[in-house]
Design an enzyme around this catalytic site. Structure first.
Site, short mmCIF file in Angstrom:
data_model
loop_
_atom_site.label_atom_id
_atom_site.label_comp_id
_atom_site.label_asym_id
_atom_site.label_seq_id
_atom_site.Cartn_x
_atom_site.Cartn_y
_atom_site.Cartn_z
N LYS A 93 -16.30 25.46 -3.68
CA LYS A 93 -17.22 24.52 -3.04
C LYS A 93 -18.55 24.39 -3.76
CE LYS A 93 -14.63 23.20 0.32
NZ LYS A 93 -14.48 21.82 0.73
C1 LIG Z 1 -11.93 29.34 1.43
C2 LIG Z 1 -11.56 27.90 1.31
N1 LIG Z 1 -10.34 27.58 0.88
C3 LIG Z 1 -9.96 26.29 0.77
C4 LIG Z 1 -10.78 25.26 1.12
C5 LIG Z 1 -10.27 23.84 1.06
O1 LIG Z 1 -10.88 23.03 0.17
P1 LIG Z 1 -11.03 21.48 0.44
O2 LIG Z 1 -12.08 21.31 1.50
O3 LIG Z 1 -11.44 20.91 -0.85
O4 LIG Z 1 -9.72 20.96 0.93
C6 LIG Z 1 -12.04 25.57 1.58
C7 LIG Z 1 -12.92 24.53 2.04
O5 LIG Z 1 -13.92 24.78 2.71
C8 LIG Z 1 -12.45 26.92 1.68
O6 LIG Z 1 -13.66 27.27 2.16
#
Ligand SMILES: Cc1ncc(COP(=O)(O)O)c(C=O)c1O
Length: 538
Positions: A93
């Site tokens: 992120k």
């Molecule tokens: C630990 C974690 N894994 C996966 C994701 C998923 O990513 P995306 O929001 O790009 O789908 C996030 C999103 O906040 C996350 O914090």
């Protein structure tokens, strides 16, 4: 004045006291052969150049082969992990935090001194707070209670102001993290929600960055791409670029936890639909705008236990210090990658770091409490004393006393004093236990000014309490007391309503408190006059 050029050190000729290395020859896998024929994995690549701020250390994350997992799961293909926990703020992120802030600066929306507000499961908050700290913006983060305290502490340390919201609040409920962010945005002048759920900079950060890096690191060969979906920015942005470059030779697999409703077809979401789940960061109860479900060839549902155990397995076997959603993606990847042949490549996104879960999935006790047990990775402690097979019902359990949520802190203090207890369960108007107020919790909150004597007891609730049944063994209870000071003894009560008495179909089961047991109750029982081990008996 011209700066003196510094010659890049050559690792193959570097010498240090007592450690002379002759000119090494670089093998095809990038390792360096030492003079005695040993090899070292010391990098021969040029280090990244000097950086003006740590924001430049976002992106260009390593792609690491997982050969132990390939072997364990009998995969013919190559399994590769894109390690996003090496980003400056510890997660994928950071990419979108920087992108959304820089886009907003470029468009003139964000000006010096402004406030950034974001509803997030934590990592986007950290990415934004990192940018805000470096660039001098104020930052407010709205975060559901479920998210780990580790994320909260990092956010606080980065200077963000944090508001916690109930995990169970639906996304459009007035007390959700999304609604709260909107209210704060309306109240605070010069504040902006960059809105990761709809901001094009979210998928674009992956379209321009993550995907290009993967294509570069794999020599343009990605046969399967596996990623969890939260906002969907990662899978949509990366998936779009991979599809544009590779077409249908690349299968995009979306991972959605059981309980969430992002997967297609919708019947995949039936098991545990909209129920809570433990893994953080992926899954939602609404479809975010940036999630382009058309790009995903296959959806697969992940399971909490398998995700957390896979996370621990990746740490133990591959040395990848990753978090729970990485376990979710990898536990599904090893199933789907079975369809790939030798020489094909499966790339899995590992979004964040174990740093976020030090007191959760990294703790054996936490894993055991959640029932995430595996004989190789996490072993349950066994107690063998004479008392271990006795039951909770054999303890002297104090008559239950509960209070309702509207009781004040002052009222609870009076009650504890008069009744001689140091803790009491709090029940809601349906009779369900919502937490426990303890002397310790009330003292900490009152002394730090986080509540007043007139606050409701709900302001000082201890929510991570444990429940045991009367038939549970004292050995199991001792396991809980290893890390918790007390447990609530609960019995299931079946509740029939007027429309259910006939067929009994809509009968609900409720958990009713029948008492509290603490460490001292177990100690008294073990050392009591009647116990076989007691010196009084001899
Ligand atoms: C630990 C974690 N894994 C996966 C994701 C998923 O990513 P995306 O929001 O790009 O789908 C996030 C999103 O906040 C996350 O914090």
């Amino acid at each position: 004045m011209a700066k003196a050029k510094r010659a890049a050190p050559s690792p193959s000729t570097t010498s240090a006291k007592g450690w002379k290395r002759t000119k090494g020859e670089k093998s095809s896998d990038g390792w360096v052969k030492l003079s005695k024929g040993r090899t070292t994995s010391t990098s021969v690549k040029a280090p990244p150049g000097p950086m003006n701020t740590v924001l430049e250390h976002i992106g260009n994350t390593p792609l690491v082969r997982c050969m132990k997992l390939e072997k364990e799961y009998g995969l013919d293909c190559e399994l590769w992990a894109k390690c996003e926990f090496y980003n400056a703020g510890g997660s994928i992120k950071d990419r979108i935090g920087r992108r959304m802030v820089e886009d907003a600066e470029a468009s003139g929306r964000l000006k010096p001194g402004d406030t950034i507000i974001e509803p997030t499961s934590g990592n986007t908050g950290i990415g934004l707070a990192l940018c805000a700290a470096i660039k001098g913006y104020k930052c407010i983060i709205c975060l559901p209670e479920k998210m780990s305290n580790e994320k909260v502490y990092v956010l606080q340390a980065l200077g963000a102001q944090i508001y916690r919201t109930p995990t169970e609040a639906a996304w459009d409920a007035p007390d959700s993290h999304i609604s709260l962010a909107k209210r704060l945005n309306a109240e605070i002048p010069n504040s902006h929600i960059l809105d990761q759920y709809a901001n094009p900079g979210n998928p674009l950060a992956h379209y321009d960055g993550t995907a290009e890096e993967i294509l570069d690191q794999t020599g343009g060969q990605v046969d399967m791409f596996v990623a969890g979906a939260g906002t969907g920015g990662t899978i949509s942005g990366t998936g779009k670029k991979l599809k544009e470059r590779l077409g249908d030779s690349c299968t995009v697999v979306g991972v959605d936890p059981k309980g969430s409703i992002l997967a297609v077809p919708d019947c995949l979401n039936d098991e545990n639909r909209l129920e809570g789940y433990t893994v953080e960061g992926i899954g939602y109860d609404f479809i975010p705008d940036v999630l382009d479900r058309e790009l995903i060839d296959v959806w697969t549902k992940s399971d909490d236990a398998a995700s957390m155990l896979m996370m621990r397995k990746m740490i133990r076997t591959e040395g990848l210090l990753c978090g729970g959603s990485c376990g979710a993606a990898m536990s599904e990847a090893v199933k789907h990658a079975k369809s790939l042949k030798a020489g094909q490549k499966c790339v899995v996104i590992l979004p964040d770091s174990v740093r976020n879960y030090m007191t959760k999935a990294l703790s054996d006790n936490w894993m055991i409490d959640q029932g995430f047990i595996d004989n190789d990775l996490i072993q349950k402690k066994e107690f063998t004393g004479w008392w271990a097979t006795k039951k909770v019902s054999d303890l002297e359990i104090k008559t239950p006393l509960t209070i309702t949520e509207d009781v004040t802190v002052r009222g609870a203090v009076d009650l504890l004093k008069n009744e001689g207890f140091d803790m009491v369960p709090v029940v809601n108007n349906k009779g369900d236990v919502v937490g426990v107020v303890t002397e310790g919790n009330m003292t900490a909150r009152l002394l730090s000014g986080r509540c007043t004597p007139d606050s409701q007891v709900t302001e000082c609730l201890y929510k991570s309490f444990h429940k045991v049944k009367l038939g549970e063994s004292l050995g199991a209870l001792a396991g809980i007391f290893d890390h918790e000071p007390f447990a609530l003894v609960c019995t299931d009560q079946r509740l029939f309503s007027a429309d259910s008495v006939g067929g009994g179909k809509n009968c609900k089961t409720r958990s009713v408190v029948s008492g509290i047991v603490s460490r001292i109750d177990l100690l008294e029982f073990i050392s009591g006059a009647d116990s076989p081990g007691s010196p009084m008996k001899k």
